[in-house]
Design an enzyme around this catalytic site. Sequence first.
Site, PDB file in Angstrom:
ATOM      1  N   GLU A   1      80.259  64.230 -41.256  1.00 31.98           N
ATOM      2  CA  GLU A   1      80.742  62.766 -42.891  1.00 31.98           C
ATOM      3  C   GLU A   1      80.350  64.610 -43.822  1.00 31.98           C
ATOM      4  O   GLU A   1      80.857  63.743 -45.139  1.00 31.98           O
ATOM      5  CB  GLU A   1      79.460  62.466 -43.530  1.00 31.98           C
ATOM      6  CG  GLU A   1      78.030  63.311 -43.604  1.00 31.98           C
ATOM      7  CD  GLU A   1      77.290  63.846 -42.601  1.00 31.98           C
ATOM      8  OE1 GLU A   1      76.543  64.516 -43.088  1.00 31.98           O
ATOM      9  OE2 GLU A   1      77.581  63.836 -41.333  1.00 31.98           O
TER      10      GLU A   1
ATOM     11  N   CYS B   1      72.195  62.074 -37.207  1.00 31.16           N
ATOM     12  CA  CYS B   1      71.561  63.141 -37.291  1.00 31.16           C
ATOM     13  C   CYS B   1      70.528  63.030 -37.808  1.00 31.16           C
ATOM     14  O   CYS B   1      70.063  62.109 -36.398  1.00 31.16           O
ATOM     15  CB  CYS B   1      71.601  64.300 -37.973  1.00 31.16           C
ATOM     16  SG  CYS B   1      70.446  65.689 -38.007  1.00 31.16           S
TER      17      CYS B   1
ATOM     18  N   HIS C   1      77.335  66.011 -37.319  1.00 29.59           N
ATOM     19  CA  HIS C   1      77.218  66.057 -38.819  1.00 29.59           C
ATOM     20  C   HIS C   1      79.265  65.756 -38.845  1.00 29.59           C
ATOM     21  O   HIS C   1      79.588  66.346 -39.297  1.00 29.59           O
ATOM     22  CB  HIS C   1      77.111  66.677 -39.815  1.00 29.59           C
ATOM     23  CG  HIS C   1      75.983  66.837 -40.174  1.00 29.59           C
ATOM     24  ND1 HIS C   1      74.485  66.004 -40.820  1.00 29.59           N
ATOM     25  CD2 HIS C   1      74.827  67.768 -39.548  1.00 29.59           C
ATOM     26  CE1 HIS C   1      73.682  66.353 -41.006  1.00 29.59           C
ATOM     27  NE2 HIS C   1      72.954  66.937 -39.794  1.00 29.59           N
TER      28      HIS C   1
END
Length: 237
Positions: A178, A91, A176
């Site tokens: 993660e 990001c 994202h």
Amino acid sequence: MTFPTTVYAIQHLAFEDLGSLEDVFYQLGFRVRYFEAGVDDLTQAMQYEGLTVILGGPVGVYENEDYPFLNEEISLLQQRLAQNLPTLGICLGAQLIAYASNAKVYPGHQKEIGWSQLQLTDTQDNILSTLKGYEVLHWHGDTFDLPENAVLLASSEVYPHQAFQIGKNILALQFHIEVAADSLEKWLIGHTCELQKAKINIPQLRQHNQKYAPDLENQAAIILKQYLQQIGAVASS
């Protein structure tokens, strides 16, 4: 040379951490050390010969008058990229890599917050290929031009540049990858002002988080292991 077994992660917001990737690092025998942007000296993290991960946050790379620490972070990142040291940006981290690679970063025409599938580029050995057919979490308002020396890996219906790679060592992901299923409530709380302003349906987003995040965790582990093999951090299976 043996690849260093500590991963350095630069945070721009307390609750935007390595998420599900942290457990994968631990399972593979790595340790994790966090650095707080705007508080800690990032020199050690940026000059590190091992893997440095640059995480997300709500500031824009162009907001350096309000957040002067960005000037040093970008300068150190430019030096890191020039040395082709292994770097993963997520990001804001991806936007910083783009900016440090002389590409423009700017406010997009709309907020992209929510889950949707990526449009994967038909490029050889696309490291994101395992995400085909899976929903990923987007949470950004800025976008960027593709750096001249980068290979585009993915787009979305809203923005053309969602992921790119420079050589084998530099990987930038606008989305994202993660996010961990059991901690996304922190995001809904911490970003409440942004969500309300963007008129995001929070109960629906929470429902989508619960529905899609577990699958993304599994695919993220596969991608991270492939990336670590690619940079020589772990042996190929």
